[in-house]
Motif scaffolding. Structure first.
Motif, PDB file in Angstrom:
ATOM      1  N   CYS A  91       0.102  -8.696  -6.455  1.00  0.00           N
ATOM      2  CA  CYS A  91       0.048  -7.453  -7.224  1.00  0.00           C
ATOM      3  C   CYS A  91      -0.784  -7.667  -8.478  1.00  0.00           C
ATOM      4  CB  CYS A  91       1.470  -7.042  -7.590  1.00  0.00           C
ATOM      5  SG  CYS A  91       1.570  -5.388  -8.276  1.00  0.00           S
ATOM      6  N   THR A  92      -1.910  -6.991  -8.586  1.00  0.00           N
ATOM      7  CA  THR A  92      -2.763  -7.087  -9.766  1.00  0.00           C
ATOM      8  C   THR A  92      -3.076  -5.695 -10.280  1.00  0.00           C
ATOM      9  OG1 THR A  92      -4.836  -6.990  -8.523  1.00  0.00           O
ATOM     10  CG2 THR A  92      -3.842  -9.178  -8.826  1.00  0.00           C
ATOM     11  N   VAL A  93      -3.471  -5.624 -11.537  1.00  0.00           N
ATOM     12  CA  VAL A  93      -3.867  -4.339 -12.101  1.00  0.00           C
ATOM     13  C   VAL A  93      -5.028  -3.759 -11.309  1.00  0.00           C
ATOM     14  CG1 VAL A  93      -4.763  -3.182 -14.156  1.00  0.00           C
ATOM     15  CG2 VAL A  93      -3.073  -5.012 -14.397  1.00  0.00           C
ATOM     16  N   GLU A  94      -5.996  -4.606 -10.980  1.00  0.00           N
ATOM     17  CA  GLU A  94      -7.192  -4.127 -10.296  1.00  0.00           C
ATOM     18  C   GLU A  94      -6.863  -3.550  -8.922  1.00  0.00           C
ATOM     19  OE1 GLU A  94      -6.871  -7.034 -11.788  1.00  0.00           O
ATOM     20  OE2 GLU A  94      -8.228  -6.732 -13.501  1.00  0.00           O
ATOM     21  N   SER A  95      -6.006  -4.235  -8.166  1.00  0.00           N
ATOM     22  CA  SER A  95      -5.689  -3.746  -6.820  1.00  0.00           C
ATOM     23  C   SER A  95      -4.940  -2.423  -6.882  1.00  0.00           C
ATOM     24  CB  SER A  95      -4.868  -4.793  -6.058  1.00  0.00           C
ATOM     25  OG  SER A  95      -3.611  -5.002  -6.676  1.00  0.00           O
ATOM     26  N   MET A  96      -4.040  -2.291  -7.848  1.00  0.00           N
ATOM     27  CA  MET A  96      -3.300  -1.040  -7.955  1.00  0.00           C
ATOM     28  C   MET A  96      -4.201   0.093  -8.426  1.00  0.00           C
ATOM     29  SD  MET A  96       0.532  -1.989  -9.061  1.00  0.00           S
ATOM     30  CE  MET A  96       1.087  -0.655  -8.032  1.00  0.00           C
ATOM     31  N   LEU A  97      -5.135  -0.212  -9.314  1.00  0.00           N
ATOM     32  CA  LEU A  97      -6.058   0.829  -9.777  1.00  0.00           C
ATOM     33  C   LEU A  97      -6.976   1.290  -8.651  1.00  0.00           C
ATOM     34  CD1 LEU A  97      -7.126  -0.199 -13.394  1.00  0.00           C
ATOM     35  CD2 LEU A  97      -5.600   1.643 -12.672  1.00  0.00           C
ATOM     36  N   GLU A  98      -7.316   0.397  -7.731  1.00  0.00           N
ATOM     37  CA  GLU A  98      -8.118   0.819  -6.581  1.00  0.00           C
ATOM     38  C   GLU A  98      -7.372   1.878  -5.779  1.00  0.00           C
ATOM     39  OE1 GLU A  98      -9.179  -2.543  -4.243  1.00  0.00           O
ATOM     40  OE2 GLU A  98     -10.404  -3.465  -5.815  1.00  0.00           O
ATOM     41  N   ASP A  99      -6.069   1.657  -5.574  1.00  0.00           N
ATOM     42  CA  ASP A  99      -5.263   2.642  -4.855  1.00  0.00           C
ATOM     43  C   ASP A  99      -5.189   3.956  -5.632  1.00  0.00           C
ATOM     44  OD1 ASP A  99      -4.772   0.869  -2.817  1.00  0.00           O
ATOM     45  OD2 ASP A  99      -2.807   0.252  -3.578  1.00  0.00           O
ATOM     46  N   VAL A 100      -4.973   3.857  -6.930  1.00  0.00           N
ATOM     47  CA  VAL A 100      -4.887   5.059  -7.763  1.00  0.00           C
ATOM     48  C   VAL A 100      -6.203   5.820  -7.720  1.00  0.00           C
ATOM     49  CG1 VAL A 100      -4.660   5.904 -10.128  1.00  0.00           C
ATOM     50  CG2 VAL A 100      -3.101   4.144  -9.285  1.00  0.00           C
ATOM     51  N   ARG A 101      -7.293   5.106  -7.858  1.00  0.00           N
ATOM     52  CA  ARG A 101      -8.610   5.749  -7.878  1.00  0.00           C
ATOM     53  C   ARG A 101      -8.875   6.492  -6.568  1.00  0.00           C
ATOM     54  NH1 ARG A 101     -11.879   4.202 -11.667  1.00  0.00           N
ATOM     55  NH2 ARG A 101     -10.954   2.124 -11.725  1.00  0.00           N
ATOM     56  N   ALA A 102      -8.579   5.835  -5.457  1.00  0.00           N
ATOM     57  CA  ALA A 102      -8.798   6.465  -4.153  1.00  0.00           C
ATOM     58  C   ALA A 102      -7.864   7.657  -3.970  1.00  0.00           C
ATOM     59  CB  ALA A 102      -8.589   5.438  -3.042  1.00  0.00           C
ATOM     60  N   GLY A 103      -6.608   7.500  -4.369  1.00  0.00           N
ATOM     61  CA  GLY A 103      -5.647   8.585  -4.196  1.00  0.00           C
ATOM     62  C   GLY A 103      -5.983   9.803  -5.039  1.00  0.00           C
ATOM     63  N   PRO A 154       0.835  -1.197   0.000  1.00  0.00           N
ATOM     64  CA  PRO A 154       0.000   0.000   0.000  1.00  0.00           C
ATOM     65  C   PRO A 154       0.870   1.246   0.000  1.00  0.00           C
ATOM     66  CG  PRO A 154       0.045  -1.000   2.175  1.00  0.00           C
ATOM     67  CD  PRO A 154       0.736  -1.964   1.256  1.00  0.00           C
ATOM     68  N   PRO A 155       0.292   2.407  -0.283  1.00  0.00           N
ATOM     69  CA  PRO A 155       1.065   3.647  -0.260  1.00  0.00           C
ATOM     70  C   PRO A 155       1.745   3.841   1.084  1.00  0.00           C
ATOM     71  CG  PRO A 155      -1.088   4.017  -1.203  1.00  0.00           C
ATOM     72  CD  PRO A 155      -1.099   2.631  -0.646  1.00  0.00           C
ATOM     73  N   PRO A 156       2.915   4.510   1.124  1.00  0.00           N
ATOM     74  CA  PRO A 156       3.668   4.676   2.382  1.00  0.00           C
ATOM     75  C   PRO A 156       2.818   5.288   3.473  1.00  0.00           C
ATOM     76  CG  PRO A 156       4.925   5.469   0.502  1.00  0.00           C
ATOM     77  CD  PRO A 156       3.552   5.175  -0.002  1.00  0.00           C
ATOM     78  N   SER A 157       2.801   4.649   4.625  1.00  0.00           N
ATOM     79  CA  SER A 157       1.986   5.158   5.721  1.00  0.00           C
ATOM     80  C   SER A 157       2.501   6.480   6.236  1.00  0.00           C
ATOM     81  CB  SER A 157       1.961   4.135   6.855  1.00  0.00           C
ATOM     82  OG  SER A 157       3.285   3.844   7.277  1.00  0.00           O
ATOM     83  N   ALA A 158       3.758   6.812   5.893  1.00  0.00           N
ATOM     84  CA  ALA A 158       4.302   8.100   6.332  1.00  0.00           C
ATOM     85  C   ALA A 158       3.579   9.267   5.700  1.00  0.00           C
ATOM     86  CB  ALA A 158       5.793   8.176   5.993  1.00  0.00           C
ATOM     87  N   LEU A 159       2.837   8.993   4.620  1.00  0.00           N
ATOM     88  CA  LEU A 159       2.098  10.063   3.967  1.00  0.00           C
ATOM     89  C   LEU A 159       0.735  10.277   4.603  1.00  0.00           C
ATOM     90  CD1 LEU A 159       2.833   9.290   0.217  1.00  0.00           C
ATOM     91  CD2 LEU A 159       3.809  11.096   1.620  1.00  0.00           C
ATOM     92  N   LYS A 169       0.927   7.132  -9.147  1.00  0.00           N
ATOM     93  CA  LYS A 169       1.116   7.025 -10.598  1.00  0.00           C
ATOM     94  C   LYS A 169       2.466   6.403 -10.927  1.00  0.00           C
ATOM     95  CE  LYS A 169      -1.767  11.055 -11.642  1.00  0.00           C
ATOM     96  NZ  LYS A 169      -1.759  12.465 -12.148  1.00  0.00           N
ATOM     97  N   LEU A 170       3.501   6.813 -10.195  1.00  0.00           N
ATOM     98  CA  LEU A 170       4.821   6.240 -10.410  1.00  0.00           C
ATOM     99  C   LEU A 170       4.827   4.756 -10.077  1.00  0.00           C
ATOM    100  CD1 LEU A 170       7.876   6.408 -10.912  1.00  0.00           C
ATOM    101  CD2 LEU A 170       8.143   7.128  -8.534  1.00  0.00           C
ATOM    102  N   ALA A 228      -3.633   7.828 -15.972  1.00  0.00           N
ATOM    103  CA  ALA A 228      -2.582   7.147 -15.211  1.00  0.00           C
ATOM    104  C   ALA A 228      -2.330   5.744 -15.755  1.00  0.00           C
ATOM    105  CB  ALA A 228      -2.969   7.085 -13.737  1.00  0.00           C
ATOM    106  N   LEU A 229      -3.403   5.034 -16.078  1.00  0.00           N
ATOM    107  CA  LEU A 229      -3.276   3.683 -16.608  1.00  0.00           C
ATOM    108  C   LEU A 229      -2.652   3.701 -18.002  1.00  0.00           C
ATOM    109  CD1 LEU A 229      -3.829   0.663 -16.405  1.00  0.00           C
ATOM    110  CD2 LEU A 229      -6.194   1.105 -17.139  1.00  0.00           C
ATOM    111  N   GLY A 230      -3.057   4.668 -18.823  1.00  0.00           N
ATOM    112  CA  GLY A 230      -2.481   4.784 -20.165  1.00  0.00           C
ATOM    113  C   GLY A 230      -0.998   5.089 -20.114  1.00  0.00           C
ATOM    114  N   ALA A 231      -0.582   5.949 -19.183  1.00  0.00           N
ATOM    115  CA  ALA A 231       0.844   6.260 -19.032  1.00  0.00           C
ATOM    116  C   ALA A 231       1.623   5.018 -18.617  1.00  0.00           C
ATOM    117  CB  ALA A 231       1.024   7.376 -18.009  1.00  0.00           C
ATOM    118  N   ALA A 232       1.008   4.178 -17.765  1.00  0.00           N
ATOM    119  CA  ALA A 232       1.663   2.939 -17.352  1.00  0.00           C
ATOM    120  C   ALA A 232       1.804   1.987 -18.534  1.00  0.00           C
ATOM    121  CB  ALA A 232       0.862   2.288 -16.228  1.00  0.00           C
ATOM    122  N   LEU A 233       0.768   1.887 -19.354  1.00  0.00           N
ATOM    123  CA  LEU A 233       0.830   1.023 -20.530  1.00  0.00           C
ATOM    124  C   LEU A 233       1.863   1.532 -21.529  1.00  0.00           C
ATOM    125  CD1 LEU A 233      -0.318  -1.396 -22.085  1.00  0.00           C
ATOM    126  CD2 LEU A 233      -2.077   0.139 -23.008  1.00  0.00           C
TER     127      LEU A 233
END
Length: 331
Positions: free
Chosen positions: A40-52, A22-27, A65-66, A95-100
């Protein structure tokens, strides 16, 4: 964010991506939870991106995004493409297009971005089309499009009815020229010239000619830029004059003649100012006699000529230093 935290994020981005942490808890605020590796799946990472993207800080959004870009390199292309086909949120799609696109570049396989190009031209939502275009920013997108058969290209995209899409096209080419090739790629620069000629939006055409490096273009591109000196739009004429100031050595004489004629015949102050800048750049210290010969054509512009002459008297060898000094004199 504290500089130490920025450095820490940079060092942990790849590790987090590979472990799908998950994203660094320090943030975040509150108690620190122990980090646990997960599948690690596309779906799980997109959930984090969407929420962020909905509620996260700018720093967290950049991190997510990075992280997605880094993880995409090892992810199955089919999973990324399928997620892209389903995605409707423009910010997440970008974000997903940049990753692709990052995966395509890393794998040297431009065909991977075909679904992204399809969204850029075929989606009914202009915000999604613009997001698809923006996701190719700072990538070798001109090469990607050519290697996909040129079915989708920037000349086509710049005629999109959406101003957001047209702006994204210009920003992509400006970024690609400067950030990917440092202004040295002829194909990207000549594409910018062709796209400016194809554009029905003078502001977009002006941005392309005014901000994309012309140092590597050939004679045909210089001729296209010169034609824009006759545009009805003063912004575009000024940007074309700026562009002619940066052409290669073999095109200098023709560009100089065109700029002198423009200065003598065009009554718009901004266009005349751009013509003087172009002439100064073409000759730098050797342009003094030519600039002096233009005194009196427009008395209101003589202070501009004086500023250039004063800046040139310092014998600065770098164009950026000369331009900065001239701008200081004419604040």
């Amino acid at each position: 964010m504290h500089p130490v935290m920025k450095k820490w994020l940079g060092r942990t981005a790849l590790l987090s991506a590979l472990l799908c942490l998950p994203p660094p808890s320090a943030l975040a605020t509150g108690p620190v939870e122990p980090l646990r590796p997960a599948t690690c799946t596309v779906e799980s990472m997109l959930e984090d991106v969407r929420a962020g993207l909905k509620g996260g800080s700018p720093a967290l959004q950049r991190y997510l995004k990075l992280r997605l870009k880094e993880a995409a390199i090892a992810m199955p292309a089919e999973a990324l493409q399928a997620a892209l086909a389903r995605e409707k949120d423009p910010a997440v799609l970008e974000a997903l297009g940049a990753a692709l696109a990052t995966k395509a570049s890393n794998a040297e396989n431009p065909s991977l971005v075909q679904p992204l190009l399809a969204r850029a031209t075929g989606d009914a939502d202009p915000s999604v089309r613009a997001a698809a275009v923006r996701s190719l920013r700072a990538m070798p997108s001109v090469e990607f499009m050519a290697k996909n058969g040129g079915v989708v290209n920037y000349e086509q995209l710049v005629r999109d009815p959406s101003p957001e899409v047209r702006t994204a096209v210009a920003e992509n080419l400006v970024a690609e020229s400067a950030e990917v090739y440092s202004g040295h790629d002829r194909r990207v620069s000549e594409t910018a010239v062709s796209v400016a000629a194809a554009a029905n939006d003078p502001a977009v055409a002006a941005k392309l000619l005014g901000e994309v490096s012309m140092e590597a273009v050939g004679p045909e591109a210089v001729a296209q830029v010169t034609k824009q000196l006759r545009s009805d739009d003063a912004r575009l004429r000024a940007s074309a004059a700026t562009a002619l100031g940066g052409v290669p050595g073999g095109e200098v004489e023709g560009a100089r003649r065109s700029l002198v004629e423009l200065y003598r015949t065009d009554s718009d102050p901004a266009v005349r100012k751009a013509a003087l800048q172009g002439l100064a750049r073409l000759g730098q210290s050797g342009a003094r006699p030519l600039l002096e010969s233009l005194r009196g054509v427009d008395r209101a512009m003589d202070p501009e000529i004086d500023a250039w002459l004063s800046a040139m008297s310092l014998n600065l060898q770098e164009w950026e230093l000369l331009l900065r000094e001239k701008q200081r004199l004419r604040r």
